[in-house]
Write a protein that holds these residues in place. Sequence first.
Motif, PDB file in Angstrom:
ATOM      1  N   UNK A  50       0.838  -1.069  -0.002  1.00  0.00           N
ATOM      2  CA  UNK A  50       0.086   0.059   0.038  1.00  0.00           C
ATOM      3  C   UNK A  50       0.755   1.201   0.063  1.00  0.00           C
ATOM      4  N   UNK A  51       1.057   1.744  -1.202  1.00  0.00           N
ATOM      5  CA  UNK A  51       2.002   2.887  -1.091  1.00  0.00           C
ATOM      6  C   UNK A  51       1.379   4.132  -1.467  1.00  0.00           C
ATOM      7  N   UNK A  52       1.558   5.108  -0.322  1.00  0.00           N
ATOM      8  CA  UNK A  52       1.119   6.670  -0.337  1.00  0.00           C
ATOM      9  C   UNK A  52       1.877   7.576  -0.902  1.00  0.00           C
ATOM     10  N   UNK A  53       1.453   8.584  -0.822  1.00  0.00           N
ATOM     11  CA  UNK A  53       2.144   9.794  -1.132  1.00  0.00           C
ATOM     12  C   UNK A  53       3.710   9.903  -0.372  1.00  0.00           C
ATOM     13  N   UNK A  54       3.565   9.441   0.795  1.00  0.00           N
ATOM     14  CA  UNK A  54       4.978   9.791   1.450  1.00  0.00           C
ATOM     15  C   UNK A  54       5.323   8.249   2.331  1.00  0.00           C
ATOM     16  N   UNK A  55       4.542   7.269   1.901  1.00  0.00           N
ATOM     17  CA  UNK A  55       4.714   6.227   2.920  1.00  0.00           C
ATOM     18  C   UNK A  55       4.675   5.036   2.167  1.00  0.00           C
ATOM     19  N   UNK A  56       5.245   3.804   2.645  1.00  0.00           N
ATOM     20  CA  UNK A  56       5.123   2.583   1.743  1.00  0.00           C
ATOM     21  C   UNK A  56       4.713   1.685   3.254  1.00  0.00           C
ATOM     22  N   UNK A  57       3.460   0.808   2.904  1.00  0.00           N
ATOM     23  CA  UNK A  57       3.258  -0.186   3.915  1.00  0.00           C
ATOM     24  C   UNK A  57       3.100  -1.326   3.210  1.00  0.00           C
ATOM     25  N   UNK A  58       3.643  -2.562   3.978  1.00  0.00           N
ATOM     26  CA  UNK A  58       3.566  -3.920   3.241  1.00  0.00           C
ATOM     27  C   UNK A  58       3.338  -4.893   4.192  1.00  0.00           C
ATOM     28  N   UNK A  59       2.772  -6.213   3.730  1.00  0.00           N
ATOM     29  CA  UNK A  59       2.718  -7.313   4.629  1.00  0.00           C
ATOM     30  C   UNK A  59       3.223  -8.377   3.809  1.00  0.00           C
ATOM     31  N   UNK A  60       3.601  -9.451   4.244  1.00  0.00           N
ATOM     32  CA  UNK A  60       3.982 -10.510   3.516  1.00  0.00           C
ATOM     33  C   UNK A  60       2.872 -11.710   4.466  1.00  0.00           C
ATOM     34  N   UNK A  61       2.320 -12.382   3.651  1.00  0.00           N
ATOM     35  CA  UNK A  61       1.085 -13.217   3.921  1.00  0.00           C
ATOM     36  C   UNK A  61       1.339 -14.666   3.620  1.00  0.00           C
ATOM     37  N   UNK A  62       1.428 -15.567   4.411  1.00  0.00           N
ATOM     38  CA  UNK A  62       1.441 -16.893   3.920  1.00  0.00           C
ATOM     39  C   UNK A  62      -0.124 -17.402   3.585  1.00  0.00           C
ATOM     40  N   UNK A  63      -0.372 -18.028   2.466  1.00  0.00           N
ATOM     41  CA  UNK A  63      -1.677 -17.810   2.065  1.00  0.00           C
ATOM     42  C   UNK A  63      -2.378 -19.198   2.470  1.00  0.00           C
ATOM     43  N   UNK A  64      -1.535 -20.201   2.541  1.00  0.00           N
ATOM     44  CA  UNK A  64      -2.373 -21.516   2.963  1.00  0.00           C
ATOM     45  C   UNK A  64      -2.884 -21.560   4.179  1.00  0.00           C
ATOM     46  N   UNK A  65      -2.318 -20.830   5.185  1.00  0.00           N
ATOM     47  CA  UNK A  65      -2.935 -20.563   6.433  1.00  0.00           C
ATOM     48  C   UNK A  65      -3.632 -19.030   6.809  1.00  0.00           C
ATOM     49  N   UNK A  66      -3.281 -18.392   5.694  1.00  0.00           N
ATOM     50  CA  UNK A  66      -3.522 -16.696   5.614  1.00  0.00           C
ATOM     51  C   UNK A  66      -2.965 -16.115   6.833  1.00  0.00           C
ATOM     52  N   UNK A  67      -1.804 -16.433   7.213  1.00  0.00           N
ATOM     53  CA  UNK A  67      -0.756 -15.893   8.481  1.00  0.00           C
ATOM     54  C   UNK A  67       0.047 -14.894   7.892  1.00  0.00           C
ATOM     55  N   UNK A  68       0.081 -13.520   8.724  1.00  0.00           N
ATOM     56  CA  UNK A  68       1.168 -12.630   8.304  1.00  0.00           C
ATOM     57  C   UNK A  68       2.232 -12.941   8.906  1.00  0.00           C
ATOM     58  N   UNK A  69       3.450 -13.191   7.928  1.00  0.00           N
ATOM     59  CA  UNK A  69       4.628 -13.446   8.510  1.00  0.00           C
ATOM     60  C   UNK A  69       5.400 -12.409   8.831  1.00  0.00           C
ATOM     61  N   UNK A  70       5.152 -11.081   8.221  1.00  0.00           N
ATOM     62  CA  UNK A  70       5.798  -9.922   8.511  1.00  0.00           C
ATOM     63  C   UNK A  70       5.082  -8.693   7.972  1.00  0.00           C
ATOM     64  N   UNK A  71       5.052  -7.712   8.731  1.00  0.00           N
ATOM     65  CA  UNK A  71       4.388  -6.273   8.028  1.00  0.00           C
ATOM     66  C   UNK A  71       5.500  -5.202   8.245  1.00  0.00           C
ATOM     67  N   UNK A  72       5.263  -3.973   7.893  1.00  0.00           N
ATOM     68  CA  UNK A  72       6.068  -2.933   8.224  1.00  0.00           C
ATOM     69  C   UNK A  72       5.636  -1.710   7.473  1.00  0.00           C
ATOM     70  N   UNK A  73       6.414  -0.549   7.595  1.00  0.00           N
ATOM     71  CA  UNK A  73       6.022   0.599   6.926  1.00  0.00           C
ATOM     72  C   UNK A  73       7.304   1.621   7.083  1.00  0.00           C
ATOM     73  N   UNK A  74       7.362   2.271   5.983  1.00  0.00           N
ATOM     74  CA  UNK A  74       8.429   3.206   5.637  1.00  0.00           C
ATOM     75  C   UNK A  74       7.511   4.544   5.689  1.00  0.00           C
ATOM     76  N   UNK A  75       7.678   5.324   6.537  1.00  0.00           N
ATOM     77  CA  UNK A  75       7.072   6.705   6.541  1.00  0.00           C
ATOM     78  C   UNK A  75       8.055   7.922   6.268  1.00  0.00           C
TER      79      UNK A  75
END
Length: 394
Positions: free
Chosen positions: A8-33
């Motif tokens: 999810x990239x905004x005008x001054x930020x990047x938000x991200x999530x890595x999701x494992x889809x067989x179990x729909x588990x978030x492996x990592x998430x983060x942002x650069x603001x």
Amino acid sequence: MSAVLVINSGSSSLKYQLIEMTTETVLASGLVERIGEKLASTKHEVSGEAHKRELPVATMTEAFTVMVAAFDEHGPSLAEFPPVVVGHRVVHGGKRFFSATIVNDLVKINIDDLSELAPLHNPANLQGIDAAELAFPGVPQVAVFDTAFHATLPAAAYTYAIDAEIAEKNRVRKYGFHGTSHKFVSEAAAEFLGRPLAELKTIVLHLGNGASACAVDGGISVDTSMGLTPLEGLVMGTRSGDLDPAVLIYLNRKAGLGFAELDTLLNRSSGLLGMTGRGDMRDVVAATDAGDEAAIVGLSVYIHRLKHYVGAYLAGLGGADAIVFTAGVGENSPVVRAGALEGLEFLGIRLDPERNISPERGPRLISAEDSAVAVLVIPTNEELEIARQALAAV
Ligand SMILES: Nc1ncnc2c1ncn2[C@@H]1O[C@H](COP(=O)(O)OP(=O)(O)O)[C@@H](O)[C@H]1O
Ligand SMILES: CC(=O)OP(=O)(O)O
Ligand SMILES: [Mg+2]
């Protein structure tokens, strides 16, 4: 095992999530603001631990390098969980995109062409796609549009009552936004109630920084409060929502405000911020508790508008089976929820005060046993919905 990277990239930020889809588990998430400012701040969360840092990040491409470095340093390893697809939130899909779309050069040209309808959002979304192509060569990129879910709006709901030729030529109509959230939440409501989606009439109130209401009939969006841009409708953190369009003309003539100033006024210094000096609902509620007059009026305007849309959509749908609150304010503010539905007992809408103030998280019922309409709180998860749609698209 397949992982999806959601961007999810905004005008001054990047938000991200890595999701494992067989179990729909978030492996990592983060942002650069604060990309482009002197110092950007970054956060990378994995296994419940947050790794934070401040460093200069000049461009979206650099932000992607920082993100990949965070995966290298703190895990999980992208070699171990290589994304099979990168899913991007793209805000405006206009009349061109009705579903999740695999990105190619033509798709990028079309997203760029729609930038004039979403100048704050689409250019940033496109930068995110370009940067992801560089960072993950050969991995398919999928665009998931905020507008797509509202492609089903009937003409009566999406047409503005202006000169038809001017409207057509300039693509002026209601498009609606937050569609990924409205879709996810209306489906989750059906699941929570154990009823077929096709039979349900639902009103979804997505109340975040941006806020919109949606009337969903059998899983289909039939009306929504945002319009040509994400400015129309509800009162938001910094956006005015609905007002007499003549206010613009009047302020131009009377106060000499130009279009750039009016744009800034309505999008950035109106809403809760403009009325109360506070753009964050937590601060507004705290100020009302302290007796602050501007905050009391501001909160009452927010709630008045919300009730207005609930009433309109009850009428439009011919009643509702469920009213669902979601996003930051919707999930966390008992005062707003109670205010929005106060006095609607005559329509069979009855909140349970204890349930409404319960600190419980997760999907929950907050209406009384004898309420004819189920009132729910359902946390939205736009990232998971984007991941599901991106994976389905490839
Ligand atoms: N406990 C709370 N009470 C009232 N409002 C809250 C609470 N927690 C968060 N919020 C509000 O939620 C809003 C942000 O919602 P969010 O969905 O995160 O926004 P967005 O994704 O649009 O940036 C802010 O106005 C914030 O004040
Ligand atoms: C479309 C829109 O208003 O998005 P957000 O709520 O993320 O600002
Ligand atoms: Mg949000």
